[in-house]
Design a protein around this motif. Sequence first.
Motif, PDB file in Angstrom:
ATOM      1  N   SER A  69      -1.472 -11.536  -2.735  1.00 35.23           N
ATOM      2  CA  SER A  69      -2.589 -12.750  -2.651  1.00 35.23           C
ATOM      3  C   SER A  69      -3.929 -12.437  -2.811  1.00 35.23           C
ATOM      4  O   SER A  69      -4.753 -13.409  -3.002  1.00 35.23           O
ATOM      5  CB  SER A  69      -2.354 -13.561  -1.119  1.00 35.23           C
ATOM      6  OG  SER A  69      -2.754 -12.563  -0.231  1.00 35.23           O
ATOM      7  N   GLU A  82      -6.727  -1.982   7.098  1.00 34.44           N
ATOM      8  CA  GLU A  82      -6.098  -2.708   8.203  1.00 34.44           C
ATOM      9  C   GLU A  82      -4.472  -2.800   7.921  1.00 34.44           C
ATOM     10  O   GLU A  82      -3.940  -2.303   6.818  1.00 34.44           O
ATOM     11  CB  GLU A  82      -6.741  -4.078   7.852  1.00 34.44           C
ATOM     12  CG  GLU A  82      -6.126  -4.730   6.505  1.00 34.44           C
ATOM     13  CD  GLU A  82      -6.833  -6.009   6.662  1.00 34.44           C
ATOM     14  OE1 GLU A  82      -7.627  -6.660   7.337  1.00 34.44           O
ATOM     15  OE2 GLU A  82      -6.532  -6.693   5.470  1.00 34.44           O
ATOM     16  N   THR A 122      -1.323  -3.881   6.458  1.00 36.83           N
ATOM     17  CA  THR A 122      -1.091  -4.424   5.139  1.00 36.83           C
ATOM     18  C   THR A 122       0.404  -4.631   4.738  1.00 36.83           C
ATOM     19  O   THR A 122       1.006  -3.873   4.947  1.00 36.83           O
ATOM     20  CB  THR A 122      -1.879  -3.369   4.169  1.00 36.83           C
ATOM     21  OG1 THR A 122      -3.272  -2.847   4.465  1.00 36.83           O
ATOM     22  CG2 THR A 122      -1.795  -4.018   2.445  1.00 36.83           C
ATOM     23  N   THR A 123       0.342  -5.628   4.000  1.00 35.22           N
ATOM     24  CA  THR A 123       1.602  -6.392   3.642  1.00 35.22           C
ATOM     25  C   THR A 123       1.710  -6.485   2.184  1.00 35.22           C
ATOM     26  O   THR A 123       0.515  -6.898   1.442  1.00 35.22           O
ATOM     27  CB  THR A 123       2.314  -7.623   4.429  1.00 35.22           C
ATOM     28  OG1 THR A 123       1.353  -8.462   4.035  1.00 35.22           O
ATOM     29  CG2 THR A 123       2.329  -7.398   5.909  1.00 35.22           C
ATOM     30  N   LEU A 129      -5.825 -10.983  -0.533  1.00 36.26           N
ATOM     31  CA  LEU A 129      -6.263 -11.164   0.682  1.00 36.26           C
ATOM     32  C   LEU A 129      -6.489  -9.801   1.615  1.00 36.26           C
ATOM     33  O   LEU A 129      -7.234  -9.563   2.384  1.00 36.26           O
ATOM     34  CB  LEU A 129      -5.747 -12.089   1.614  1.00 36.26           C
ATOM     35  CG  LEU A 129      -5.800 -13.479   1.033  1.00 36.26           C
ATOM     36  CD1 LEU A 129      -4.850 -14.630   2.024  1.00 36.26           C
ATOM     37  CD2 LEU A 129      -7.156 -14.265   0.803  1.00 36.26           C
ATOM     38  N   ALA A 130      -5.616  -8.793   1.122  1.00 38.50           N
ATOM     39  CA  ALA A 130      -5.658  -7.905   1.925  1.00 38.50           C
ATOM     40  C   ALA A 130      -6.686  -6.693   1.570  1.00 38.50           C
ATOM     41  O   ALA A 130      -6.965  -6.685   0.299  1.00 38.50           O
ATOM     42  CB  ALA A 130      -4.283  -7.006   1.501  1.00 38.50           C
ATOM     43  N   LYS A 131      -7.437  -6.175   2.542  1.00 38.01           N
ATOM     44  CA  LYS A 131      -8.329  -5.141   2.322  1.00 38.01           C
ATOM     45  C   LYS A 131      -7.712  -3.854   2.009  1.00 38.01           C
ATOM     46  O   LYS A 131      -6.948  -3.599   2.848  1.00 38.01           O
ATOM     47  CB  LYS A 131      -9.208  -5.083   3.571  1.00 38.01           C
ATOM     48  CG  LYS A 131     -10.041  -6.370   3.916  1.00 38.01           C
ATOM     49  CD  LYS A 131     -10.705  -6.430   4.966  1.00 38.01           C
ATOM     50  CE  LYS A 131     -11.520  -7.907   5.390  1.00 38.01           C
ATOM     51  NZ  LYS A 131     -12.587  -7.640   6.800  1.00 38.01           N
ATOM     52  N   ALA A 159       2.706  -9.136   0.742  1.00 36.40           N
ATOM     53  CA  ALA A 159       2.296 -10.542   0.639  1.00 36.40           C
ATOM     54  C   ALA A 159       0.822 -10.488   0.350  1.00 36.40           C
ATOM     55  O   ALA A 159       0.270 -11.213  -0.390  1.00 36.40           O
ATOM     56  CB  ALA A 159       2.956 -11.268   1.444  1.00 36.40           C
ATOM     57  N   GLY A 160       0.039  -9.687   1.473  1.00 37.00           N
ATOM     58  CA  GLY A 160      -1.242  -9.874   1.439  1.00 37.00           C
ATOM     59  C   GLY A 160      -1.839  -9.159   0.030  1.00 37.00           C
ATOM     60  O   GLY A 160      -2.849  -9.735  -0.336  1.00 37.00           O
ATOM     61  N   ILE A 161      -1.315  -7.998  -0.321  1.00 37.25           N
ATOM     62  CA  ILE A 161      -1.734  -7.554  -1.586  1.00 37.25           C
ATOM     63  C   ILE A 161      -1.751  -8.507  -2.618  1.00 37.25           C
ATOM     64  O   ILE A 161      -2.390  -8.893  -3.462  1.00 37.25           O
ATOM     65  CB  ILE A 161      -1.091  -6.155  -2.000  1.00 37.25           C
ATOM     66  CG1 ILE A 161      -1.366  -5.180  -0.835  1.00 37.25           C
ATOM     67  CG2 ILE A 161      -1.404  -5.686  -3.342  1.00 37.25           C
ATOM     68  CD1 ILE A 161      -0.497  -3.951  -0.974  1.00 37.25           C
TER      69      ILE A 161
END
Length: 490
Positions: free
Chosen positions: A153, A144, A146-147, A155-157, A149-151
């Motif tokens: 946290s 998806e 991806t940022t 939360l990133a897939k 910050a998402g990694i």
Amino acid sequence: MMPLKMNRRQFLGSASCAAVGSASLFSTLMNLRMANSAAAENLPISQLSANGLAGGNDYKALVCVFLAGGNDSFNMLVPRSNSEYGEYATIRADLALPQGDLLPIDALDTDGRTYGVHPSMPEVTQMFDAGQLAFVANVGTLVEPTTLAGIESGLAKLPLGLYSHSDQIMHWQTSVPDKRTGFGWGGRTADLLKSLNDSDVISMNISLAGTNLFQTGTTLTEYSVVPWGNGAVQVIGHDDIWWSRHILKNAAIESMLDLSYQNLFDQTFANSTRSAIDGAELFASAIEGVPAFTTQFSDNDLSNSLSMVAKTIAIRNVLGFRRQTFFVMLGGWDHHDEVLNNQVTMLSIVSQAMKEFQDALTELGMQNNVVTFTASDFGRTLTSNGQGSDHAWGGNHMVMGGPVRGQRIYGDFPSLYEDNPLDTGRGRLIPTTSCDEYFAELALWFGVAPGDLEAVFPNIGRFYDISSEETPLNMLANLSEQVFIPMVTR
């Protein structure tokens, strides 16, 4: 028909690419399609509709050049503008190429930034400036958008096995990075479009590197050939030359193949073996009739492989093909050390081979019917490990051919300073273009209808609106003019 012979260099080159191993021979020559529906798993190819262009008489080929091991591609395409080069030189340190050594390219639409190509790639530079080639910047496997910050946290897939050779090779060839599957996007595409071809004696998926996931579908797999001689790989024990003194053995093989078997596996095996024998004879005979090219191909595995691809395209009408995929591989890119020295030789081989191939296609008048693209496991770290670079994520790639809107760099070329918003550590860059977008662009040109994209690329909807009038990257000319005609649903 001449026997298939190989010298030590050819044997080692073939073995290094897993080209003619027992698994490849079994997969390609026997091609046991009895597992068709049972193997479909989560990719319901049986529900796909075949889609062709209006008229259906055109020919198109996709040629994948896989650089196995992970090409350090931020030394293949490098920023030359002073400020951007300064960032590059700082983070690359001992791996940085001198600014003055870079081959300038006249790229369009770069917002004033300038770029250069590795000094060992003058042919690529020439084709880029002539509009025959383009780069795609910072491509990689993404589940998806991806940022960082998402990694951070959690939360990133993320793709399964990120930074792993085996997993990332799988994901590049399947374009399903959140699952481990045995079907490739080239194979799924071939399942869709195989009805456009006039014959199925030989698979439309031709591999110069043996068994591969890219060309594995539910009804089609690869047909392996070798880059020398007539290309054909004979079924052992059934070669007119090798076994001409063994008439009884040949007769016994023919007798077994002509029998009818009650057991489904036995009958499928016999049918597939017969098909393999017929296909090898057809392929070898057709290749031997191809006149020599004026283009002189270099004597290395990649050039020899692309020469055989060009010969195969030359016999497309004999084989009954309107659509073909080709898979070619050059290994040895896992440069944890000596990256600078190794790239001087290896990028030169790639550059020369691609130019030779494009020249041969021009001889055939097929330069506007073939798109060649590169792929690799992953990019590499921008930072040095003291001797080379390590496994990373996003990387740069090339697309070549008459349909390519060349002289451009597609996608977003990232900033290369350390700890930039895409840096997950050591210059491992989050891709700004997904493999799905890159490959969907190619598949649309090849003849896959927009409505079928999600069956070929299950995650494409996360990156691209399939109802859009624009293509994912706007990289290939005349895509908007294609008319797709739904055909019989499988």
